[in-house]
Design a protein around this motif. Structure first.
Motif, PDB file in Angstrom:
ATOM      1  N   ILE A   2      52.585  14.855  48.361  1.00  0.00           N
ATOM      2  CA  ILE A   2      53.666  15.665  47.790  1.00  0.00           C
ATOM      3  C   ILE A   2      53.925  15.193  46.358  1.00  0.00           C
ATOM      4  CG2 ILE A   2      56.142  16.189  47.928  1.00  0.00           C
ATOM      5  CD1 ILE A   2      55.889  15.778  50.996  1.00  0.00           C
ATOM      6  N   THR A   3      54.051  16.152  45.434  1.00  0.00           N
ATOM      7  CA  THR A   3      54.434  15.838  44.061  1.00  0.00           C
ATOM      8  C   THR A   3      55.645  16.707  43.708  1.00  0.00           C
ATOM      9  OG1 THR A   3      52.973  17.489  43.086  1.00  0.00           O
ATOM     10  CG2 THR A   3      52.040  15.263  43.405  1.00  0.00           C
ATOM     11  N   MET A   4      56.172  16.544  42.510  1.00  0.00           N
ATOM     12  CA  MET A   4      57.353  17.302  42.109  1.00  0.00           C
ATOM     13  C   MET A   4      57.109  18.814  42.153  1.00  0.00           C
ATOM     14  SD  MET A   4      59.865  15.291  41.802  1.00  0.00           S
ATOM     15  CE  MET A   4      61.061  16.461  41.163  1.00  0.00           C
ATOM     16  N   LYS A   5      55.873  19.247  41.966  1.00  0.00           N
ATOM     17  CA  LYS A   5      55.602  20.697  42.007  1.00  0.00           C
ATOM     18  C   LYS A   5      55.797  21.266  43.418  1.00  0.00           C
ATOM     19  CE  LYS A   5      50.529  20.604  42.477  1.00  0.00           C
ATOM     20  NZ  LYS A   5      50.612  20.311  43.891  1.00  0.00           N
ATOM     21  N   LYS A  35      54.802  12.407  57.733  1.00  0.00           N
ATOM     22  CA  LYS A  35      54.135  11.291  57.055  1.00  0.00           C
ATOM     23  C   LYS A  35      54.162  11.490  55.535  1.00  0.00           C
ATOM     24  CE  LYS A  35      49.730  10.654  57.856  1.00  0.00           C
ATOM     25  NZ  LYS A  35      48.530  10.585  58.689  1.00  0.00           N
ATOM     26  N   ARG A  36      53.919  12.714  55.092  1.00  0.00           N
ATOM     27  CA  ARG A  36      53.912  13.015  53.657  1.00  0.00           C
ATOM     28  C   ARG A  36      55.297  12.878  53.037  1.00  0.00           C
ATOM     29  NH1 ARG A  36      52.198  18.489  53.451  1.00  0.00           N
ATOM     30  NH2 ARG A  36      52.267  18.366  51.190  1.00  0.00           N
ATOM     31  N   LEU A  37      56.347  13.217  53.788  1.00  0.00           N
ATOM     32  CA  LEU A  37      57.720  13.050  53.271  1.00  0.00           C
ATOM     33  C   LEU A  37      57.999  11.577  52.976  1.00  0.00           C
ATOM     34  CD1 LEU A  37      59.724  15.423  55.662  1.00  0.00           C
ATOM     35  CD2 LEU A  37      59.252  15.838  53.230  1.00  0.00           C
ATOM     36  N   LEU A  38      57.652  10.709  53.936  1.00  0.00           N
ATOM     37  CA  LEU A  38      57.885   9.274  53.749  1.00  0.00           C
ATOM     38  C   LEU A  38      57.003   8.728  52.629  1.00  0.00           C
ATOM     39  CD1 LEU A  38      59.466   6.781  54.635  1.00  0.00           C
ATOM     40  CD2 LEU A  38      57.677   6.332  56.328  1.00  0.00           C
ATOM     41  N   GLU A  39      55.781   9.200  52.581  1.00  0.00           N
ATOM     42  CA  GLU A  39      54.857   8.770  51.534  1.00  0.00           C
ATOM     43  C   GLU A  39      55.430   9.095  50.144  1.00  0.00           C
ATOM     44  OE1 GLU A  39      50.231   9.473  51.493  1.00  0.00           O
ATOM     45  OE2 GLU A  39      51.222  11.233  50.633  1.00  0.00           O
ATOM     46  N   TYR A  40      56.063  10.276  50.007  1.00  0.00           N
ATOM     47  CA  TYR A  40      56.643  10.641  48.714  1.00  0.00           C
ATOM     48  C   TYR A  40      57.720   9.639  48.295  1.00  0.00           C
ATOM     49  CZ  TYR A  40      58.957  12.664  44.782  1.00  0.00           C
ATOM     50  OH  TYR A  40      59.485  12.803  43.519  1.00  0.00           O
ATOM     51  N   VAL A  41      58.699   9.369  49.192  1.00  0.00           N
ATOM     52  CA  VAL A  41      59.806   8.489  48.767  1.00  0.00           C
ATOM     53  C   VAL A  41      59.295   7.084  48.452  1.00  0.00           C
ATOM     54  CG1 VAL A  41      61.838   9.737  49.595  1.00  0.00           C
ATOM     55  CG2 VAL A  41      60.629   8.270  51.171  1.00  0.00           C
ATOM     56  N   ILE A  42      58.315   6.604  49.210  1.00  0.00           N
ATOM     57  CA  ILE A  42      57.752   5.276  48.925  1.00  0.00           C
ATOM     58  C   ILE A  42      56.998   5.299  47.587  1.00  0.00           C
ATOM     59  CG2 ILE A  42      56.049   3.564  49.681  1.00  0.00           C
ATOM     60  CD1 ILE A  42      56.946   4.257  52.601  1.00  0.00           C
ATOM     61  N   ILE A  59      65.170   8.383  47.215  1.00  0.00           N
ATOM     62  CA  ILE A  59      65.340   7.475  48.357  1.00  0.00           C
ATOM     63  C   ILE A  59      65.369   8.247  49.671  1.00  0.00           C
ATOM     64  CG2 ILE A  59      66.340   5.517  47.130  1.00  0.00           C
ATOM     65  CD1 ILE A  59      69.113   6.567  47.709  1.00  0.00           C
ATOM     66  N   GLY A  60      65.325   9.577  49.560  1.00  0.00           N
ATOM     67  CA  GLY A  60      65.278  10.413  50.752  1.00  0.00           C
ATOM     68  C   GLY A  60      64.704  11.767  50.404  1.00  0.00           C
ATOM     69  N   LEU A  61      64.075  12.402  51.402  1.00  0.00           N
ATOM     70  CA  LEU A  61      63.508  13.733  51.216  1.00  0.00           C
ATOM     71  C   LEU A  61      63.501  14.437  52.573  1.00  0.00           C
ATOM     72  CD1 LEU A  61      62.112  15.609  49.088  1.00  0.00           C
ATOM     73  CD2 LEU A  61      59.930  14.660  49.861  1.00  0.00           C
ATOM     74  N   LEU A  73      63.051  14.523  58.147  1.00  0.00           N
ATOM     75  CA  LEU A  73      63.468  13.838  56.927  1.00  0.00           C
ATOM     76  C   LEU A  73      62.829  12.467  56.855  1.00  0.00           C
ATOM     77  CD1 LEU A  73      65.626  11.450  57.755  1.00  0.00           C
ATOM     78  CD2 LEU A  73      67.234  13.306  57.811  1.00  0.00           C
ATOM     79  N   ALA A  74      62.815  11.936  55.644  1.00  0.00           N
ATOM     80  CA  ALA A  74      62.321  10.575  55.420  1.00  0.00           C
ATOM     81  C   ALA A  74      63.284   9.874  54.480  1.00  0.00           C
ATOM     82  CB  ALA A  74      60.925  10.608  54.809  1.00  0.00           C
ATOM     83  N   VAL A  75      63.528   8.597  54.776  1.00  0.00           N
ATOM     84  CA  VAL A  75      64.430   7.771  53.971  1.00  0.00           C
ATOM     85  C   VAL A  75      63.751   6.428  53.747  1.00  0.00           C
ATOM     86  CG1 VAL A  75      66.625   6.514  54.046  1.00  0.00           C
ATOM     87  CG2 VAL A  75      66.536   8.895  54.811  1.00  0.00           C
ATOM     88  N   ASN A  76      63.850   5.926  52.523  1.00  0.00           N
ATOM     89  CA  ASN A  76      63.337   4.595  52.191  1.00  0.00           C
ATOM     90  C   ASN A  76      64.342   3.982  51.225  1.00  0.00           C
ATOM     91  OD1 ASN A  76      60.863   2.817  52.512  1.00  0.00           O
ATOM     92  ND2 ASN A  76      61.068   2.845  50.288  1.00  0.00           N
TER      93      ASN A  76
END
Length: 184
Positions: A2-5, A35-42, A59-61, A73-76
């Protein structure tokens, strides 16, 4: 990756919809999205990776932010003691909360909002969240401080609510009675 686009911005109809429950056990496709949501925040918190791919730190998505109207959702994020809360959850739900409120003195931001929205966002000081991890195992978290606020912000996305919907329109910095001010 996942990127900003891939992140939709305020005004997009998916951000105001109530997201659907994810069937448990989750499908491989839903697991991959989580998995991709968590990967983005990390990744977004790693200065080198963030710079290389133009990622805004987060820190979350939540899945609705990538135009997938499902309850994921994913939070880091670390709390005030430095403890890391790194979770990716299906169907997270607040099952109990404190009467006491809390708010971030700096206000909240959002990867789906490209502008600064000043004001205090009242949240519960403590929450208990239940959800399911990537393998479909039940997870129960007791949260306070910044992690509690981040989970509430992301769960709001699953319900079509933006953080600024909570800000007092007439007086954005009106003190929140008996609330804990959290510095970030």
């Amino acid at each position: 990756m996942i990127t900003m686009k891939d992140i939709i911005r305020e005004g997009h109809p998916t951000l105001t919809m109530v997201a659907s429950e994810v069937p448990i056990p989750p499908t491989p496709e839903d697991q991959e999205t989580l998995k991709r949501l968590l990967e983005y925040v990390i990744n977004s918190q790693n200065p080198e990776t963030a710079s290389k791919y133009g990622l805004r730190p987060g820190i979350g998505l939540a899945a609705p932010q990538i135009n997938i109207s499902k309850r994921m959702l994913a939070v880091n994020v670390t709390d005030s003691t430095g403890k890391l809360y790194s979770y990716a959850l299906f169907n997270p739900k607040i099952i109990s909360h404190s009467v006491e409120k809390a708010y971030l003195t700096s206000g909240e931001g959002c990867l789906s909002v490209d502008r600064s929205v000043p004001g205090f966002v009242p949240r519960y000081a403590r929450v208990t969240v239940r959800g399911w991890d990537i393998d479909g195992n039940e997870v129960k978290l007791r949260l306070k401080g910044l992690p509690a606020i981040v989970f509430q912000h992301e769960i709001d996305h699953l319900n079509g609510i933006m953080f600024y919907d909570h800000i007092n329109k007439d007086n954005p910095f009106q003190p929140i009675p008996d609330a804990t001010a959290i510095e970030r």
